[in-house]
Design an enzyme around this catalytic site. Structure first.
Site, short mmCIF file in Angstrom:
data_model
loop_
_atom_site.label_atom_id
_atom_site.label_comp_id
_atom_site.label_asym_id
_atom_site.label_seq_id
_atom_site.Cartn_x
_atom_site.Cartn_y
_atom_site.Cartn_z
N ARG A 60 7.52 -2.04 -5.24
CA ARG A 60 6.61 -2.09 -6.39
C ARG A 60 6.27 -0.70 -6.88
O ARG A 60 5.36 -0.05 -6.35
CB ARG A 60 5.33 -2.85 -6.04
CG ARG A 60 4.50 -3.20 -7.29
CD ARG A 60 5.24 -4.19 -8.16
NE ARG A 60 4.58 -4.47 -9.43
CZ ARG A 60 4.83 -3.80 -10.57
NH1 ARG A 60 5.70 -2.83 -10.61
NH2 ARG A 60 4.19 -4.15 -11.69
N ARG A 70 1.39 -7.52 -4.23
CA ARG A 70 0.40 -6.81 -3.42
C ARG A 70 -0.68 -7.82 -3.06
O ARG A 70 -1.28 -8.40 -3.94
CB ARG A 70 -0.30 -5.69 -4.19
CG ARG A 70 0.56 -4.85 -5.09
CD ARG A 70 -0.34 -4.08 -6.03
NE ARG A 70 0.35 -3.23 -6.95
CZ ARG A 70 0.78 -3.62 -8.15
NH1 ARG A 70 0.58 -4.86 -8.56
NH2 ARG A 70 1.39 -2.77 -8.93
N SER A 75 4.75 1.24 -2.26
CA SER A 75 4.12 2.51 -2.67
C SER A 75 3.05 2.27 -3.73
O SER A 75 2.11 3.03 -3.83
CB SER A 75 5.16 3.47 -3.22
OG SER A 75 5.53 3.10 -4.55
N ASP A 76 3.22 1.21 -4.53
CA ASP A 76 2.33 0.93 -5.66
C ASP A 76 2.29 2.13 -6.61
O ASP A 76 1.27 2.40 -7.26
CB ASP A 76 0.92 0.59 -5.16
CG ASP A 76 0.09 -0.13 -6.21
OD1 ASP A 76 0.67 -0.56 -7.23
OD2 ASP A 76 -1.13 -0.23 -6.03
N HIS A 77 3.40 2.85 -6.69
CA HIS A 77 3.48 4.05 -7.52
C HIS A 77 3.26 3.69 -8.98
O HIS A 77 3.99 2.88 -9.54
CB HIS A 77 4.86 4.69 -7.34
CG HIS A 77 5.06 5.95 -8.13
ND1 HIS A 77 4.60 7.16 -7.68
CD2 HIS A 77 5.67 6.19 -9.31
CE1 HIS A 77 4.93 8.11 -8.56
NE2 HIS A 77 5.59 7.54 -9.57
#
Lengths: 320, 431
Positions: B64, B236, B308-310
């Protein structure tokens, strides 16, 4: 004639006034003591001190508020500060400039103290991190309204003396009230027992962890209370889902003479204003002998003078 | 950085999928492939890389991330995204469809795949939109996007409110053997919320989003996966109850997988005390009991992956009032450092962490397992647990700076990242 903080008052280090949560009981007491001296100035024929001469206080009101703005301006003027005002609706700001850009522009004009009123929680903290002036929070969203908390504590201390062990009821929309939060921190630090009440839709989760007792009906909060603080119900919220209508609100959660009898005889009644008569408070109570609502307004000026004085002194602006 | 050198990686501890951490071994890489694995290998003309004290594993894979390209290149383009990923030890990254235009068409999918293959720094795997224009009304052309390289489908961070559409999407995606990815949220219940609803939202005077808004949607999405037999990936999850629901669903045999972000493993809503908009995230930071439940979920396999949820966001959207700030934080470069904090704190065994960053994402994407054995392509990372570094202007490869860790010294870093033998990141290298 100048207010000289007495030797027993600990020095007030107050670069900004963002919240009461972060102040100590000593700092709050020192501010209230200073406010008492300011109040005596306000009761003279010539209500002016040269203390903040040459210092510029900018009122930056992103959310409209007539009484708080006027109270701050009067406080600044009584201390001989130069004042200017910038008001803007939040929407006009968001359409054009960001809060930061507006603030940087205002800062470029060189104010020493910015009094900020904003409809977003954390806005005062944000500004304090971004610009070099001292920030006095005049209310940020549902977070805090520290000078209101101080003036309420001042009024209560004036009426009740030592607040330790006193039961204070705060009634209304706790969830959306910055006044409730500032009062909660301030009064608990001064040793009072704070009871909050309102419909359960208006009691935010976890509030008791902040050191109070929360009730879903007003009666247990009122019982034996030394003072009752009613919060303004936002009538415009009626389209909202927090309560069915103003009539029902008044019946179950409003303060009238009969319900007030649950409190201590002679219990004081406070309201931060503006009032909705017939909704959160009935007219007879608002105008009755136990009401100190107009004294709150008077004390507000003294408290704001004390805050401006303390902030200026901390910045080394040499108050005379 | 574009060469494919012959390398002898010596003294590292090798992680193998399904096996875990093995003994200290050496790896010989020639012509972009692993040719030998053993101990005491002698150099035969290769460049020697001393990996003593380090972990050597297949490259990290992120499920993600968000790209600025197309449409928002000043915040991040596909080149800076690739470099940021490589610097974080990643060799493949799934990017969401919330670009401008949205990735709801094979042309956009192709653009992303082609651009990033040209760079060759990281595999960038597009998530195709589930619905046209991410509107949640009608199905996007998944077949064509799958053909163009879309690895999963979902409307990114937009909740799919329409259960019927989600059902159809999950059914339809089965024909192309792709999972459906949702960000579970009951948008009506959560409306207005900018952080987790609890004592911290009360304290800060910010509107809360109740954890129930997440797990209501988790329960619904699981029910639809069960109904359709489709594969569901929850992008998430952040609450204790969501972990429980996924655990029960897995026990019942539902094809559900899920991920947790690096942030949720280390932080709670208490971190918002100063209104730092870099901690305003799509899935809000919650309470300590949630954080512990997420870690427990990782340890027992309920949570498959760490993402990472970047999410690069420019200062114009971050240096504003908390309510107005766009959610998200850059995270590709710091993911390993944060995960290593959990390892160092004794909260996560290192083998579990690596499985969640290497093996599970590959399994969800149906990529072959990253065995480090002779004959396989040299796609791997050397992770140095002792390395200290600071995320700042000099070290960051992202075009955005929206991280609470900006300016903070961190431990644990990718030393060297290889993609099919090519060095895509070298911590001691130039720049």
């Amino acid at each position: 004639m100048l207010p000289q903080p007495s030797a027993t008052v600990p020095p007030l280090q107050l670069r900004h006034l963002l919240a009461l949560e972060t102040l100590s009981a000593e700092q709050i007491t020192a501010l209230l003591d200073l406010a008492a001296e300011m109040k005596s100035v306000n009761q003279r024929t010539v209500k002016k001190l040269p203390t903040l001469r040459g210092i510029t206080v900018l009122s930056f009101f992103v959310e409209s508020s007539t009484r708080t703005r006027m109270s701050f301006e009067l406080a600044a003027k009584r201390l001989s500060a130069d004042t200017m005002t910038f008001t803007a609706s939040s929407s006009s700001l968001s359409k054009g400039e960001t809060l930061l850009d507006t603030a940087l522009n205002l800062q470029a004009m060189g104010p020493d103290i910015v009094v900020l009123r904003h409809n977003r929680s954390g806005a005062a903290q944000f500004l304090a991190e971004c610009i070099g002036c001292s920030i006095v929070n005049a209310g940020d969203g549902a977070h805090e309204h520290p000078t209101q908390g101080l003036l309420d504590a001042f009024t209560l201390r004036d009426k009740l003396g030592d607040l330790r062990g006193r039961k204070i009821a705060i009634i209304g929309d706790i969830a959306h009230s910055r006044v409730a939060r500032s009062n909660l921190w301030c009064l608990t630090k001064l040793g009072a027992e704070v009871h909050l009440a309102g419909p359960a839709t208006m009691i935010p989760p976890g509030i008791e962890e902040l050191g109070c007792v929360a009730h879903r009906r007003v009666e247990p909060a009122l019982e034996g209370a030394d003072a009752v603080m009613m919060l303004r119900i936002q009538r415009e919220r009626q389209g909202n889902d927090l309560f069915p209508n103003a009539h029902e609100y008044h019946r179950f959660f409003g303060l009238d003479a009969e319900r007030l009898q649950l409190a201590q005889p002679g219990a004081w009644v406070l309201h931060p204003g503006p009032m909705n008569r017939g909704v959160e408070i009935s007219a007879d109570v608002a105008d009755g002998p136990q009401s100190v609502i107009l004294e709150q307004v008077e004390n507000g000026v003294a408290v704001r003078m004390a805050v401006l004085y303390a902030v200026a002194a901390t910045r080394g602006l040499n108050p005379a | 950085m574009s060469h494919t050198p012959d390398l002898l990686i010596v003294g590292g501890q090798i992680y193998q999928p399904g096996i875990g951490l093995g003994p200290v071994s050496d790896l010989r890489v020639r012509g972009g492939k692993i040719v030998e694995l053993g101990s005491g290998l002698a150099p035969a003309g290769e460049q020697v890389v001393d990996a003593s004290g380090c972990l050597v594993c297949g490259g990290l894979v992120d499920l993600r991330a968000t790209s600025g390209e197309p449409g928002n290149e000043p915040d991040e383009d596909l080149c800076s995204l690739s470099e940021t990923a490589a610097a974080g030890g990643f060799v493949a990254v799934v990017v969401g469809p919330e670009t401008l235009p949205a990735n709801d068409d094979h042309a956009v999918t192709e653009l992303v795949v082609r651009r990033t293959r040209e760079y060759g720094i990281c595999e960038v795997l597009p998530m195709g939109a589930l619905s046209e224009r991410l509107r949640g009304e009608s199905l996007a052309p998944m077949g064509e996007m799958a053909e163009a390289g879309a690895v999963m489908f979902g409307d990114g961070d937009r909740p799919v409110g329409n259960s019927r559409l989600l059902r159809r999407a999950m059914e339809y995606a089965r024909s192309f053997d792709r999972p459906i990815c949702t960000q579970p949220l009951d948008a009506v219940l959560a409306a207005g919320g900018v952080m987790h609803e609890g004592v911290w939202s009360t304290r800060l005077g910010l509107a809360g989003s109740a954890a129930a808004a997440e797990h209501i949607a988790v329960a619904r999405d699981i029910a639809i996966a069960q109904l359709t037999g489709g594969r569901l990936h929850l992008a998430r999850i952040s609450s204790r109850r969501s972990v429980e629901l996924v655990r029960q669903a897995k026990q019942a045999g539902v094809a559900v997988t899920c991920a947790v972000t690096q942030w949720h493993l280390r932080l709670t809503a208490a971190a918002l005390a100063q209104y730092d908009s870099n901690l305003k995230l799509v899935a809000p930071l919650r309470d300590e009991e949630d954080r512990r439940a997420l870690l427990a979920g990782l340890r027992d396999g309920t949570i498959d992956a760490i993402c990472s949820d970047h999410m690069p966001v420019g200062t114009a959207d971050k240096q504003v009032e908390f309510d107005e700030a766009k959610p998200g934080a850059i995270g590709l470069q710091t993911a390993w450092s944060l995960v290593q904090q959990c390892v160092d704190a004794g909260e996560l065994p290192v083998a579990v962490a690596l499985a969640a960053l290497v093996d599970a994402p590959r399994a969800i994407l149906r990529l072959p397992a990253a065995d480090l054995v002779p004959g396989r392509s040299a796609t791997l990372v050397i992770l140095d647990p002792a390395a200290t570094w600071t995320l700042d202007q000099r070290s960051s490869r992202s075009k955005s700076q929206n991280s609470v860790l900006w300016g903070t010294q961190l431990r644990g870093q990718a030393r060297l990242t290889l993609l099919r033998g090519r060095i895509t990141w070298h911590a001691d290298g130039p720049r």
